[in-house]
Scaffold this active site. Structure first.
Site, PDB file in Angstrom:
ATOM      1  N   SER A  63       0.804  -1.216   0.000  1.00 24.37           N
ATOM      2  CA  SER A  63       0.000   0.000   0.000  1.00 24.37           C
ATOM      3  C   SER A  63       0.844   1.277   0.000  1.00 24.37           C
ATOM      4  O   SER A  63       1.668   1.484  -0.883  1.00 24.37           O
ATOM      5  CB  SER A  63      -0.925  -0.083   1.210  1.00 24.37           C
ATOM      6  OG  SER A  63      -1.783   0.997   1.290  1.00 24.37           O
ATOM      7  N   ASP A 281      -6.242   2.374  -2.948  1.00 26.31           N
ATOM      8  CA  ASP A 281      -7.465   2.180  -2.160  1.00 26.31           C
ATOM      9  C   ASP A 281      -7.733   3.347  -1.213  1.00 26.31           C
ATOM     10  O   ASP A 281      -8.637   3.275  -0.385  1.00 26.31           O
ATOM     11  CB  ASP A 281      -7.464   0.824  -1.407  1.00 26.31           C
ATOM     12  CG  ASP A 281      -6.345   0.690  -0.421  1.00 26.31           C
ATOM     13  OD1 ASP A 281      -5.522   1.616  -0.292  1.00 26.31           O
ATOM     14  OD2 ASP A 281      -6.281  -0.367   0.254  1.00 26.31           O
ATOM     15  N   ASN A 375      -7.912   8.854   6.851  1.00 24.16           N
ATOM     16  CA  ASN A 375      -6.810   8.727   5.898  1.00 24.16           C
ATOM     17  C   ASN A 375      -7.273   8.513   4.444  1.00 24.16           C
ATOM     18  O   ASN A 375      -6.449   8.348   3.553  1.00 24.16           O
ATOM     19  CB  ASN A 375      -5.858   7.594   6.319  1.00 24.16           C
ATOM     20  CG  ASN A 375      -6.526   6.229   6.306  1.00 24.16           C
ATOM     21  OD1 ASN A 375      -7.490   6.001   5.586  1.00 24.16           O
ATOM     22  ND2 ASN A 375      -6.018   5.303   7.103  1.00 24.16           N
ATOM     23  N   THR A 497       0.401  -1.995  12.385  1.00 24.64           N
ATOM     24  CA  THR A 497       1.269  -2.281  11.249  1.00 24.64           C
ATOM     25  C   THR A 497       2.756  -2.077  11.529  1.00 24.64           C
ATOM     26  O   THR A 497       3.585  -2.470  10.725  1.00 24.64           O
ATOM     27  CB  THR A 497       0.901  -1.386  10.035  1.00 24.64           C
ATOM     28  OG1 THR A 497       1.090  -0.023  10.431  1.00 24.64           O
ATOM     29  CG2 THR A 497      -0.525  -1.585   9.583  1.00 24.64           C
ATOM     30  N   ARG A 502       0.840   5.041  18.438  1.00 23.47           N
ATOM     31  CA  ARG A 502       0.453   6.261  17.738  1.00 23.47           C
ATOM     32  C   ARG A 502      -0.269   7.206  18.706  1.00 23.47           C
ATOM     33  O   ARG A 502      -1.041   6.757  19.557  1.00 23.47           O
ATOM     34  CB  ARG A 502      -0.472   5.936  16.572  1.00 23.47           C
ATOM     35  CG  ARG A 502       0.205   5.075  15.541  1.00 23.47           C
ATOM     36  CD  ARG A 502      -0.356   5.292  14.166  1.00 23.47           C
ATOM     37  NE  ARG A 502       0.153   4.278  13.250  1.00 23.47           N
ATOM     38  CZ  ARG A 502       1.341   4.328  12.662  1.00 23.47           C
ATOM     39  NH1 ARG A 502       2.161   5.337  12.886  1.00 23.47           N
ATOM     40  NH2 ARG A 502       1.719   3.364  11.850  1.00 23.47           N
TER      41      ARG A 502
HETATM   42  C1  16G Z   1      -3.835  -0.465   7.461  1.00 18.48           C
HETATM   43  C2  16G Z   1      -5.319  -0.425   7.264  1.00 18.48           C
HETATM   44  C3  16G Z   1      -5.841   0.987   7.409  1.00 18.48           C
HETATM   45  C4  16G Z   1      -5.448   1.535   8.744  1.00 18.48           C
HETATM   46  C5  16G Z   1      -3.969   1.430   8.950  1.00 18.48           C
HETATM   47  C6  16G Z   1      -3.613   1.770  10.378  1.00 18.48           C
HETATM   48  C7  16G Z   1      -6.677  -1.748   5.767  1.00 18.48           C
HETATM   49  C8  16G Z   1      -6.922  -2.145   4.344  1.00 18.48           C
HETATM   50  N1  16G Z   1      -5.684  -0.905   5.939  1.00 18.48           N
HETATM   51  O1  16G Z   1      -3.169   0.237   6.462  1.00 18.48           O
HETATM   52  O2  16G Z   1      -7.216   0.937   7.302  1.00 18.48           O
HETATM   53  O3  16G Z   1      -5.823   2.891   8.849  1.00 18.48           O
HETATM   54  O4  16G Z   1      -3.557   0.078   8.733  1.00 18.48           O
HETATM   55  O5  16G Z   1      -2.271   1.567  10.595  1.00 18.48           O
HETATM   56  O6  16G Z   1      -7.346  -2.196   6.683  1.00 18.48           O
HETATM   57  P1  16G Z   1      -1.689   1.601  12.039  1.00 18.48           P
HETATM   58  O7  16G Z   1      -2.384   0.533  12.859  1.00 18.48           O
HETATM   59  O8  16G Z   1      -0.234   1.382  11.873  1.00 18.48           O
HETATM   60  O9  16G Z   1      -1.992   2.971  12.588  1.00 18.48           O
HETATM   61 ZN    ZN Z   2      -3.596   1.300   0.263  1.00 16.08          ZN
END
Ligand code: 16G
Ligand code: ZN
Length: 534
Positions: A63, A281, A375, A497, A502
């Site tokens: 992404s 997306d 976002n 992720t 955060r």
């Molecule tokens: C991923 C998620 C997104 C979310 C982000 C948060 C999907 C397809 N994508 O990119 O929706 O805002 O994680 O990231 O679900 P974080 O947990 O690192 O803040």
């Molecule tokens: Zn994306």
């Protein structure tokens, strides 16, 4: 399993002894560490396809993350994210030794009573990252090892894979399961709403031209391909179309997080800009304001408000009023947007944890669910009952609603579909981006992160708006927020992720917001490193 299982396994052996989990949106890590995971997920996809007796999707992408990262998302039969109950199976299979793999797979087949005679159909796509081709081959090896049937879509956006999976599983009722089918469905709906020569027709303050920042990714390639289907309905200029580095100083995530235009772009007053992320997306709009001369950004919250208010008006003109139309947001939604939805639009708003699967799930419970993360990831879902009611309605506006529904990729947030939806609404309202922006003024906000040893020491409740553990942290945050007065807010959550916590803050001025975020970050840091007595 296939007779060549061992040979395929040795091609995709696990050379890295590092734990990796199926996170918020699948696996995501440095591309060099993912080969064995891709292979194993190819096998797993064949098992999942047999369990649900339907086509399953696999998308290879990281992404908005840097070019050197990569990742994998599994897509369930209705085009939605993988059922969360399978995430732990993915994590388990990703982390065992090669020697244990076959036994573990056989055990899974036994435990879940998987009928191996069912044909396993797996659709696969990948983004433009240089590692994606190699990783895509590893997934195909896995599908072959699991004796599955591959449908290779090659280079596509993430939402195109979601769309195609649903098309297959509805016997094409949702659309033709090809890239051309996708372009035709969306373009036909757009042309019906905006006219074949829409690009020549100004509607009050609406000028039919957009400049798209393609994040140097797949979205740029695909929107260019789609132009021939859109014909003369919209003027599209694409920048960051692949000549530069993917997601580097450009794209939706850069614009949203940095709150500024992509690097090297001189904004011109009167032009409407938008940015896709690396797999198309997410979408963020922006422009240079004629009055103050500054960069302004319209994020997922403002998109949700625009769409919901338009749908509310259309429903009232076709005299369907008893419909459960709601908006779904996360804790990141700007306080001004939530206030506008509740007090001006007078629509119900629900807050759920971060991650598309949570928003999508909540939206499906409504007749019409508009969901967006701040976002820029979001879409609209329409229940079958609602679509049927609109079809039976004799009012001439009902056709407009049906075309609108066709324009929406209901499976997942889709930057291309969202852009066409927004453009159609702005034209229909005769509005410029500045008119749209004036719906409400965002509270200044700030996102920062603290890198910690173990992000999981923080757990949250109330849709991530309150810290549950460590005990005492929320009290400290409350005390800090209270100093900043009304309309101030801050929350902290472990990232899904990356290894970080955060911190989000909003307040009445940017200075106050930044200082609030810093103060909260400090208590998190002290907690993580054992200072401050928590
Ligand atoms: C991923 C998620 C997104 C979310 C982000 C948060 C999907 C397809 N994508 O990119 O929706 O805002 O994680 O990231 O679900 P974080 O947990 O690192 O803040
Ligand atoms: Zn994306």
């Amino acid at each position: 399993m296939n007779e060549n299982f061992n040979q395929l396994l040795s091609k995709n052996a696990r050379n890295i002894d590092k734990f990796i989990a199926y996170g918020t949106a699948g696996f995501r890590d440095k591309a060099i560490e993912l080969q064995h995971i891709m292979f194993r997920m190819g096998i797993l996809a064949t098992l999942r396809a047999r369990v649900v007796k339907a086509t399953i999707g696999v998308m290879i992408t990281a992404s908005h993350n840097p070019e050197e990262d990569n990742g994998l998302k599994l897509i369930d039969p209705k085009g939605e994210m993988l059922d969360p109950s399978w995430e732990s199976i993915c994590t388990y299979l990703a982390n065992i030794n090669d020697k244990e793999l076959l036994d573990s797979i056989n055990k899974l087949i036994e435990d879940k009573s998987i009928d191996m005679s069912v044909v396993a159909h797996v659709l696969i796509g990948r983004d433009t990252r240089s590692s994606s081709e190699r990783l895509h081959k590893a997934v195909i090896d896995g599908i072959q090892a699991g004796d599955g049937r591959v449908n290779d879509f090659g280079l596509v956006t993430t939402p195109q894979v979601h769309y195609a999976v649903l098309c297959f599983n509805t016997n094409e009722e949702y659309g033709e399961p090809t890239e051309v089918g996708y372009y035709k469905k969306l373009s036909n709906a757009f042309i019906k709403l905006n006219g074949e020569n829409g690009s020549q027709i100004v509607a009050n303050n609406y000028i039919p031209s957009v400049v798209i920042d393609g994040a140097n990714g797949i979205g740029a390639i695909k929107i260019k391909q789609m132009k021939q289907f859109l014909g003369n309905s919209l003027n599209i200029e694409v920048i960051n179309d692949g000549n530069g580095v993917l997601n580097a100083f450009c794209g939706a995530d850069f614009v949203k997080v940095q709150q500024r235009a992509p690097k090297d772009l001189q904004l011109e007053v009167g032009k409407r800009y938008l940015a896709f992320d690396g797999d198309a997306d997410r979408i963020i709009y922006f422009y240079k304001n004629q009055i103050d001369g500054y960069f302004h950004m319209l994020d997922g919250d403002k998109i949700a408000v625009l769409i919901a208010s338009y749908l509310k008006d259309l429903l009232s003109s076709v005299q369907i009023s008893d419909i459960d139309l709601c908006i779904v947001q996360t804790a990141y939604a700007n306080g001004s947007s939530t206030n506008y939805i509740e007090n001006i639009l007078k629509l119900p708003v629900h807050c759920v944890p971060t991650g598309v699967k949570h928003l999508h799930h909540r939206a499906l419970q409504a007749d019409i669910g508009v969901y967006f993360e701040a976002n820029g990831h979001g879409t609209v879902t329409f229940s079958n009952k609602t679509v049927n009611r609109i079809k039976l309605c004799s009012h001439e506006t009902s056709l407009k609603l049906l075309n609108f529904i066709d324009l929406v990729n209901q499976t997942v947030g889709d930057a291309i579909s969202d852009m066409l939806v927004i453009e159609s609404i702005l034209r229909s309202k005769g509005q410029s981006i500045q008119d749209w922006d004036m719906l409400y003024t965002d509270l200044p906000n700030r996102n920062i992160k603290v890198t910690v040893k173990d992000r999981n020491v923080i757990t949250t409740g109330d849709a991530e708006r309150k810290v549950l553990t460590p005990i005492g942290l929320q009290d400290k945050i409350d005390a800090i927020v209270a100093k900043y007065g009304p309309n101030s807010r801050s929350f902290v959550r472990p990232s899904g992720t990356e290894d970080a916590v955060r911190i989000y803050a909003e307040s009445t001025t940017q200075d106050n917001t930044d200082s609030l975020a810093k103060e909260v970050a400090k208590v998190v840091y002290d907690m993580a490193y054992g200072v401050g007595g928590l």
